[in-house]
Scaffold this active site. Structure first.
Site, mmCIF file in Angstrom:
data_model
loop_
_atom_site.group_PDB
_atom_site.id
_atom_site.type_symbol
_atom_site.label_atom_id
_atom_site.label_comp_id
_atom_site.label_asym_id
_atom_site.label_seq_id
_atom_site.Cartn_x
_atom_site.Cartn_y
_atom_site.Cartn_z
ATOM 1 C CE LYS A 13 -5.896 5.570 -5.670
ATOM 2 N NZ LYS A 13 -5.569 4.198 -5.224
ATOM 3 N NE ARG A 88 -9.082 5.089 0.005
ATOM 4 C CZ ARG A 88 -7.834 5.489 -0.218
ATOM 5 N NH1 ARG A 88 -7.586 6.731 -0.536
ATOM 6 N NH2 ARG A 88 -6.838 4.644 -0.130
ATOM 7 N NE ARG A 127 2.896 1.179 -1.611
ATOM 8 C CZ ARG A 127 1.748 1.829 -1.752
ATOM 9 N NH1 ARG A 127 1.381 2.269 -2.939
ATOM 10 N NH2 ARG A 127 0.954 2.009 -0.714
ATOM 11 N NE ARG A 160 0.931 3.790 2.581
ATOM 12 C CZ ARG A 160 -0.066 4.121 1.768
ATOM 13 N NH1 ARG A 160 0.200 4.789 0.663
ATOM 14 N NH2 ARG A 160 -1.299 3.791 2.041
ATOM 15 N NE ARG A 171 -3.871 0.359 2.147
ATOM 16 C CZ ARG A 171 -2.641 0.316 1.617
ATOM 17 N NH1 ARG A 171 -1.756 -0.544 2.077
ATOM 18 N NH2 ARG A 171 -2.314 1.109 0.643
HETATM 19 P P1 AMP Z 1 -3.666 5.987 0.464
HETATM 20 O O1 AMP Z 1 -2.355 6.648 0.698
HETATM 21 O O2 AMP Z 1 -4.519 6.685 -0.546
HETATM 22 O O3 AMP Z 1 -3.529 4.504 0.207
HETATM 23 O O4 AMP Z 1 -4.480 6.119 1.841
HETATM 24 C C1 AMP Z 1 -3.971 5.569 3.042
HETATM 25 C C2 AMP Z 1 -5.063 5.519 4.089
HETATM 26 O O5 AMP Z 1 -5.523 6.844 4.386
HETATM 27 C C3 AMP Z 1 -6.327 4.758 3.706
HETATM 28 O O6 AMP Z 1 -6.199 3.356 3.899
HETATM 29 C C4 AMP Z 1 -7.346 5.385 4.660
HETATM 30 O O7 AMP Z 1 -7.174 4.914 5.983
HETATM 31 C C5 AMP Z 1 -6.925 6.855 4.639
HETATM 32 N N1 AMP Z 1 -7.603 7.594 3.547
HETATM 33 C C6 AMP Z 1 -7.014 8.151 2.462
HETATM 34 N N2 AMP Z 1 -7.924 8.729 1.674
HETATM 35 C C7 AMP Z 1 -9.127 8.520 2.271
HETATM 36 C C8 AMP Z 1 -10.471 8.847 1.925
HETATM 37 N N3 AMP Z 1 -10.764 9.513 0.797
HETATM 38 N N4 AMP Z 1 -11.456 8.458 2.779
HETATM 39 C C9 AMP Z 1 -11.180 7.809 3.909
HETATM 40 N N5 AMP Z 1 -9.953 7.442 4.289
HETATM 41 C C10 AMP Z 1 -8.914 7.801 3.474
#
Ligand code: AMP
Length: 213
Positions: A13, A88, A127, A160, A171
């Site tokens: 994404k 989400r 990654r 990360r 996740r």
């Molecule tokens: P990402 O970088 O999109 O993979 O997000 C990393 C982490 O941030 C996720 O595993 C959640 O802990 C938190 N996070 C990101 N976006 C959201 C969202 N829309 N709702 C809740 N938690 C989020």
């Protein structure tokens, strides 16, 4: 144009959102990046989110909804945006719809990038990401030219905290339970398009841009 990019963690994404935002000249709003920026700055929001993120859990809806609504009410969002990682949950999606419709606006397209669980595990566990421009690399499939350094901006590459195997499994599970129901939600609203995410970055990009145009 207002676009939502849906898909599990590791679907690509971030990479695709960047291209779409450049092509359409709209901003890229990545909820995970905004949370990590807050952590780096040591804000209350960032500290509050840290524990959830390390465990691979979702940050509470009210916190995320507030953060995204602030961001998209900024003047640079007037032309539109690509939302990456938000919504989400069903609660996040319906609050976004409610906020938009109160301003006579709506989401134009929801693009769902599909990738199998086995492929996601391979992608996430190898990654590396640039600290400065967020460009992702993979230790076997997409190595940088110089080890530890971004090809594009010479930034430092890092892994990360939530790309460890425990957090990755969590996740993916959280995605299936809490985010996948959004596919049905947007299908019912008639603006969802499915994209095969198990192709080259270039081919996924072509499919996405074709759909948008
Ligand atoms: P990402 O970088 O999109 O993979 O997000 C990393 C982490 O941030 C996720 O595993 C959640 O802990 C938190 N996070 C990101 N976006 C959201 C969202 N829309 N709702 C809740 N938690 C989020």
């Amino acid at each position: 144009m207002r676009i939502v990019l849906l898909g599990p963690p590791g679907a690509g994404k971030g990479t695709q959102a960047k291209t779409i935002s450049e092509t359409l000249a709209v901003i890229h709003v990545a909820s995970g990046d905004l949370l990590r920026e807050n952590q780096n700055k040591g804000t209350e929001l960032g500290e509050m989110a840290r524990g959830y993120m390390q465990k691979g859990l979702l940050v509470p809806d009210d916190v995320i909804i507030g953060m995204i609504q602030d961001r998209i009410s900024n003047p640079d969002a007037t032309n539109g945006y690509v939302l990456d990682g938000f919504p989400r949950t069903l609660e996040q999606a319906s609050s976004l719809d409610a906020a938009l419709s109160s301003q006579n606006q709506h989401i134009d397209k929801v693009l769902n990038i599909k990738v199998s669980d086995s492929e996601l595990i391979v992608r996430l566990s190898g990654r590396w990401i640039c600290r400065d421009c967020q460009r992702p690399y993979h230790e076997t499939n997409s190595k940088p030219k110089k080890q530890g350094m971004c090809d594009e901006c010479n930034g430092e590459l890092y892994q990360r905290e939530d790309d460890t195997s425990d957090a990755v499994s969590k996740r993916i599970q959280v995605y299936s339970n809490q985010t996948a129901p959004l596919i049905e939600y947007y299908k019912e609203r008639g603006n969802l398009v499915e994209i095969n995410g198990e192709q080259s970055i270039e081919d996924v990009r072509k499919d996405l841009l074709e759909t948008i145009s």
